[in-house]
Design a protein around this motif. Structure first.
Motif, PDB file in Angstrom:
ATOM      1  N   HIS A  62       0.818  -1.193   0.096  1.00  0.00           N
ATOM      2  CA  HIS A  62       0.256  -0.443   0.143  1.00  0.00           C
ATOM      3  C   HIS A  62       0.484   1.158  -0.129  1.00  0.00           C
ATOM      4  N   SER A  63       2.006   1.253   0.127  1.00  0.00           N
ATOM      5  CA  SER A  63       3.112   2.233   0.148  1.00  0.00           C
ATOM      6  C   SER A  63       3.887   2.163  -0.616  1.00  0.00           C
ATOM      7  N   PRO A  64       4.829   2.908  -1.430  1.00  0.00           N
ATOM      8  CA  PRO A  64       6.047   3.116  -1.901  1.00  0.00           C
ATOM      9  C   PRO A  64       6.638   1.794  -1.852  1.00  0.00           C
ATOM     10  N   THR A  65       7.418   0.609  -3.035  1.00  0.00           N
ATOM     11  CA  THR A  65       8.033   0.230  -2.873  1.00  0.00           C
ATOM     12  C   THR A  65       9.426   0.778  -3.569  1.00  0.00           C
ATOM     13  N   THR A  66      11.134   0.274  -2.404  1.00  0.00           N
ATOM     14  CA  THR A  66      12.092   0.675  -3.231  1.00  0.00           C
ATOM     15  C   THR A  66      12.413  -0.224  -3.167  1.00  0.00           C
ATOM     16  N   ILE A  67      13.008  -0.236  -4.882  1.00  0.00           N
ATOM     17  CA  ILE A  67      13.891  -1.094  -4.932  1.00  0.00           C
ATOM     18  C   ILE A  67      15.816  -0.857  -5.135  1.00  0.00           C
ATOM     19  N   PRO A  68      16.319  -1.179  -4.426  1.00  0.00           N
ATOM     20  CA  PRO A  68      17.796  -0.754  -4.810  1.00  0.00           C
ATOM     21  C   PRO A  68      18.340  -2.038  -5.797  1.00  0.00           C
ATOM     22  N   LEU A  69      19.721  -0.962  -6.654  1.00  0.00           N
ATOM     23  CA  LEU A  69      20.223  -1.555  -7.891  1.00  0.00           C
ATOM     24  C   LEU A  69      21.658  -1.699  -7.057  1.00  0.00           C
ATOM     25  N   ASP A  70      22.639  -2.440  -7.656  1.00  0.00           N
ATOM     26  CA  ASP A  70      23.966  -2.597  -7.392  1.00  0.00           C
ATOM     27  C   ASP A  70      25.235  -2.481  -7.442  1.00  0.00           C
ATOM     28  N   GLY A  71      24.273  -1.008  -7.750  1.00  0.00           N
ATOM     29  CA  GLY A  71      25.263   0.386  -8.403  1.00  0.00           C
ATOM     30  C   GLY A  71      24.851   1.655  -8.628  1.00  0.00           C
ATOM     31  N   PRO A  72      25.237   2.930  -8.809  1.00  0.00           N
ATOM     32  CA  PRO A  72      24.700   4.273  -9.385  1.00  0.00           C
ATOM     33  C   PRO A  72      24.832   4.260 -10.788  1.00  0.00           C
ATOM     34  N   VAL A  73      23.686   5.032 -10.924  1.00  0.00           N
ATOM     35  CA  VAL A  73      23.142   5.044 -12.032  1.00  0.00           C
ATOM     36  C   VAL A  73      23.624   6.653 -12.810  1.00  0.00           C
ATOM     37  N   ILE A  74      24.013   6.911 -13.663  1.00  0.00           N
ATOM     38  CA  ILE A  74      24.198   8.507 -13.853  1.00  0.00           C
ATOM     39  C   ILE A  74      24.035   8.508 -15.906  1.00  0.00           C
ATOM     40  N   GLY A  75      23.988   9.563 -16.029  1.00  0.00           N
ATOM     41  CA  GLY A  75      23.855   9.873 -17.572  1.00  0.00           C
ATOM     42  C   GLY A  75      22.434   9.330 -18.104  1.00  0.00           C
ATOM     43  N   GLY A  76      22.513   9.019 -19.807  1.00  0.00           N
ATOM     44  CA  GLY A  76      20.939   8.880 -20.699  1.00  0.00           C
ATOM     45  C   GLY A  76      21.687   7.807 -20.921  1.00  0.00           C
ATOM     46  N   GLY A  77      20.273   7.517 -22.012  1.00  0.00           N
ATOM     47  CA  GLY A  77      20.347   6.408 -22.770  1.00  0.00           C
ATOM     48  C   GLY A  77      19.822   4.758 -22.421  1.00  0.00           C
ATOM     49  N   TRP A  78      19.867   5.033 -21.004  1.00  0.00           N
ATOM     50  CA  TRP A  78      19.303   3.421 -20.699  1.00  0.00           C
ATOM     51  C   TRP A  78      18.502   3.222 -20.520  1.00  0.00           C
ATOM     52  N   TRP A  79      17.762   1.853 -20.258  1.00  0.00           N
ATOM     53  CA  TRP A  79      16.642   1.617 -20.282  1.00  0.00           C
ATOM     54  C   TRP A  79      16.533   0.511 -19.207  1.00  0.00           C
ATOM     55  N   ILE A  80      15.032   0.404 -18.798  1.00  0.00           N
ATOM     56  CA  ILE A  80      15.029  -0.590 -17.283  1.00  0.00           C
ATOM     57  C   ILE A  80      13.960  -1.510 -17.959  1.00  0.00           C
ATOM     58  N   ALA A  81      14.679  -3.096 -18.152  1.00  0.00           N
ATOM     59  CA  ALA A  81      13.173  -4.352 -18.098  1.00  0.00           C
ATOM     60  C   ALA A  81      12.847  -4.842 -16.768  1.00  0.00           C
ATOM     61  N   MET A  82      11.534  -4.510 -16.281  1.00  0.00           N
ATOM     62  CA  MET A  82      11.103  -5.435 -15.547  1.00  0.00           C
ATOM     63  C   MET A  82      10.411  -6.109 -15.455  1.00  0.00           C
ATOM     64  N   ASP A  83      10.262  -7.895 -15.181  1.00  0.00           N
ATOM     65  CA  ASP A  83       9.829  -8.510 -15.514  1.00  0.00           C
ATOM     66  C   ASP A  83       8.749  -8.427 -13.843  1.00  0.00           C
ATOM     67  N   TYR A  84       6.950  -8.573 -13.780  1.00  0.00           N
ATOM     68  CA  TYR A  84       6.767  -8.705 -13.155  1.00  0.00           C
ATOM     69  C   TYR A  84       5.280  -9.869 -13.428  1.00  0.00           C
ATOM     70  N   ALA A  85       4.689  -9.671 -12.289  1.00  0.00           N
ATOM     71  CA  ALA A  85       3.309 -11.167 -12.321  1.00  0.00           C
ATOM     72  C   ALA A  85       1.799  -9.452 -11.103  1.00  0.00           C
ATOM     73  N   ALA A  86       1.130  -9.813 -12.194  1.00  0.00           N
ATOM     74  CA  ALA A  86       0.029  -9.222 -10.990  1.00  0.00           C
ATOM     75  C   ALA A  86      -1.362 -10.066 -11.116  1.00  0.00           C
ATOM     76  N   PRO A  87      -2.100  -9.631 -10.202  1.00  0.00           N
ATOM     77  CA  PRO A  87      -3.488 -10.417 -10.674  1.00  0.00           C
ATOM     78  C   PRO A  87      -4.319 -10.045 -11.524  1.00  0.00           C
ATOM     79  N   GLU A  88      -3.829  -8.212 -11.211  1.00  0.00           N
ATOM     80  CA  GLU A  88      -5.147  -7.324 -11.587  1.00  0.00           C
ATOM     81  C   GLU A  88      -4.383  -5.449 -12.612  1.00  0.00           C
ATOM     82  N   PRO A  89      -4.978  -5.214 -12.893  1.00  0.00           N
ATOM     83  CA  PRO A  89      -4.494  -4.557 -13.787  1.00  0.00           C
ATOM     84  C   PRO A  89      -4.077  -3.365 -13.141  1.00  0.00           C
ATOM     85  N   PHE A  90      -2.767  -2.657 -12.988  1.00  0.00           N
ATOM     86  CA  PHE A  90      -2.976  -1.269 -12.089  1.00  0.00           C
ATOM     87  C   PHE A  90      -2.126  -0.293 -12.870  1.00  0.00           C
TER      88      PHE A  90
END
Length: 587
Positions: free
Chosen positions: A501-529
């Motif tokens: 019910h509150s924001p979820t923070t997912i840490p990364l294994d290192g810092p990110v700087i600059g542009g041109g990056w994309w994230i691919a996030m695999d998930y499973a959900a019982p309902e659209p949200f």
């Protein structure tokens, strides 16, 4: 004479049309197309500097073609053909005005029309839009300049300056015409020592011409120094200049002058002169013999070669200071950087052997000179031999140009792949073209969204996507995207990170700087949200469907964690994998 000259022009232009018929856009052409299709027609557009080139009139032509005929090669090639016709007719007119109705004019014209010097600019639009207007300005500007020197009237002076300004509007190198004009005036329309000649031109009826040329030259130089010298403007070393000079003069120019270079070193569709040592040696002997023979049979032949010397040395300095310091001395082997050599060489040869009509000092036969070698039959044989050799060299260059251009296959693959795609329009990551099609310094002109503007109805460039996201591989084929992990999520239990019910923070294994990056996030959900994705100081919102999916989103900026603030239906959805990287094509 006129009919024979026009017949030569027709033959040469027909040869170029054949070369263009199997050509296509290449490298800088794509940058020009991209800018023309995407940027508004305003002062910033026409005044932009491209790789050191100040070319406002060229940008206007590019804008018109990119607007009305994007990627229609026959139209763009037609512009090159038209400019070559104008330059060729102008050269015929100039040679006749200089040397009269002599068959030698036809020999000189044939050299100009078929020499390899003009071929790269004749088949490559990006080179031709600069170089061909320079040739036109040279032919018509020098014709008017000679009329001014003969008559002293103001009208040919204005015409001379107008043609020069025309060339400058396309190509800053047209500035060398001021030197050509000065040499012609000093060498053939004045007498005495160099000082006497300068004073004589000023005191005679040419004072207004000297002032007018000086004002235009200084004004243009001031403007160019302000806006056009940022691209490779360091002063070249003596070693670099000598290396460029050897390649440009002793290899490319000398062999080109005898119809060479005969052999090429392919650089993608372009090619560098690569004559054998024997051919180079033979060209030195041939040119040396020509200069010696003219000097021993004519009274004032040696000054004619100042035209070639001046332009060649100018080319050496310009290349050394603006190109060779970035890409190396071998750039002197590219003929597109001395296109004007074809015109200058035949003018110098004509002036070395023939009297210039209306000149104050007239080139004449030396008393008792043996000119048996100048029989019409000998001149015809030499002309045919040089033209035939030049045609052989041209065929070698054009064959590589037509067969090694990677741009057309890339675009053909793209169109075929778009037509086959089950997803329409195709969502693409807005990446850059491969380096062999267009260098990265052309950003953003080198990006998909700019280059493929004419295909906008068949592709989109989303900031976010679910499951379906694509890129182009190096052949132009549409491929599903893959995100090689530069950063990955750490932590999580069970299925990964369970949204609450509150924001979820997912840490990364290192810092990110600059542009041109994309994230691919695999998930499973019982309902659209829906979910707001926080990346440092920036955020984006996505609507995610129920089930197991992969969400993609851009990830520019500086951050070291990803925050997911989901709507209520997203409670208990699970993030099973999250990786950040530079998008690439699945193989």
């Amino acid at each position: 004479m006129t009919r024979l000259g026009l017949l030569l022009v027709f033959a040469a232009v027909a040869f170029r049309v054949w070369a263009l018929s199997r050509s296509w856009f290449y490298f800088d052409d794509l940058a020009f197309l991209s800018a023309g299709m995407n940027d508004p027609l305003d002062w910033d557009f026409v005044s932009r500097v491209y790789a050191g080139h100040v070319m406002p009139a060229g940008w206007l032509v590019i804008k018109a073609l990119a607007t009305w005929a994007p990627y229609r090669w026959p139209v763009w090639a037609g512009v090159l053909v038209l400019m070559q016709v104008v330059a060729a007719v102008g050269m015929l007119r100039l040679l006749r005005s200089m040397f009269g109705e002599t068959r030698v004019v036809l020999a000189l014209l044939a050299g100009y029309l078929f020499y390899i010097f003009t071929v790269p600019a004749g088949v490559w639009f990006a080179a031709g839009i600069n170089q061909l207007p320079l040739q036109i300005a040279l032919a018509f500007g020098l014709h008017a300049h000679l009329e001014y020197l003969r008559t002293g009237r103001w009208r040919p002076l204005v015409v001379t300056l107008a043609w020069t300004l025309f060339g400058l509007a396309f190509y800053e190198k047209t500035f060398i015409l001021f030197g050509v004009y000065a040499l012609v005036a000093l060498c053939w329309f004045a007498t005495g020592t160099l000082g006497d000649r300068v004073v004589g031109l000023w005191k005679r009826r040419y004072r207004s011409g000297v002032v007018a040329h000086g004002v235009l030259a200084v004004a243009y130089l001031v403007i160019y120094l302000q806006v056009g010298v940022a691209f490779g403007s360091d002063q070249p070393s003596a070693q670099l200049m000598s290396s460029v000079a050897y390649r440009l003069i002793a290899v490319a120019f000398s062999t080109g002058a005898i119809g060479g270079p005969f052999e090429w070193r392919a650089m993608s569709a372009n090619a560098l002169a690569s004559p054998t040592d024997l051919i180079s040696l033979g060209s030195w002997v041939a040119l040396g013999s020509l200069v010696w023979y003219a000097a021993t049979t004519r009274t004032i032949s040696r000054r004619a070669w100042t035209l070639t010397g001046f332009t060649l040395l100018a080319n050496v300095y310009l290349l050394s200071s603006a190109r060779a310091n970035l890409v190396g001395a071998d750039i002197g082997l590219e003929y597109r950087y001395q296109t004007e050599s074809a015109a200058i060489l035949v003018l110098a040869a004509g002036l070395a052997f023939l009297p210039l009509i209306g000149a104050v000092e007239v080139n004449q036969l030396r008393p008792g000179a043996d000119v048996d070698k100048e029989r019409p039959a000998v001149i015809k044989v030499l002309t045919v031999a040089v033209v035939a050799a030049a045609v052989v060299s041209t065929l070698g260059y054009v064959q590589n140009w037509q067969q090694s251009n990677p741009t057309r296959p890339y675009f053909d693959n793209l169109k075929a792949s778009l037509a086959r795609s089950p997803v329409t329009p195709v969502p693409l990551v807005d990446l850059s073209l491969p380096q062999n099609l267009l260098w990265a310094f052309g950003y953003p002109e080198n990006t998909y969204s700019h280059v493929f503007r004419h295909l906008a109805d068949q592709m989109t460039f989303p900031e976010t996507a679910v499951d379906d996201l694509f890129v182009l591989d190096d052949t132009g084929t549409v491929r599903p995207v893959t995100i090689p992990p530069a950063r990955t999520m750490i932590g999580g239990t069970g299925c990964g990170y369970i949204l609450g019910h509150s924001p979820t923070t997912i840490p990364l294994d290192g810092p990110v700087i600059g542009g041109g990056w994309w994230i691919a996030m695999d998930y499973a959900a019982p309902e659209p949200f829906s979910v707001r994705i926080g990346l440092g100081t920036s955020s984006t919102t996505m609507k995610l469907p129920a089930g197991m999916h992969t969400a993609y989103f851009r990830a520019d900026g500086s951050f070291s964690e990803v925050t997911l603030d989901n709507s209520a239906p997203g409670t208990d959805a699970c993030v099973t994998k999250l990786v950040l990287g530079d998008p690439g094509a699945q193989q």
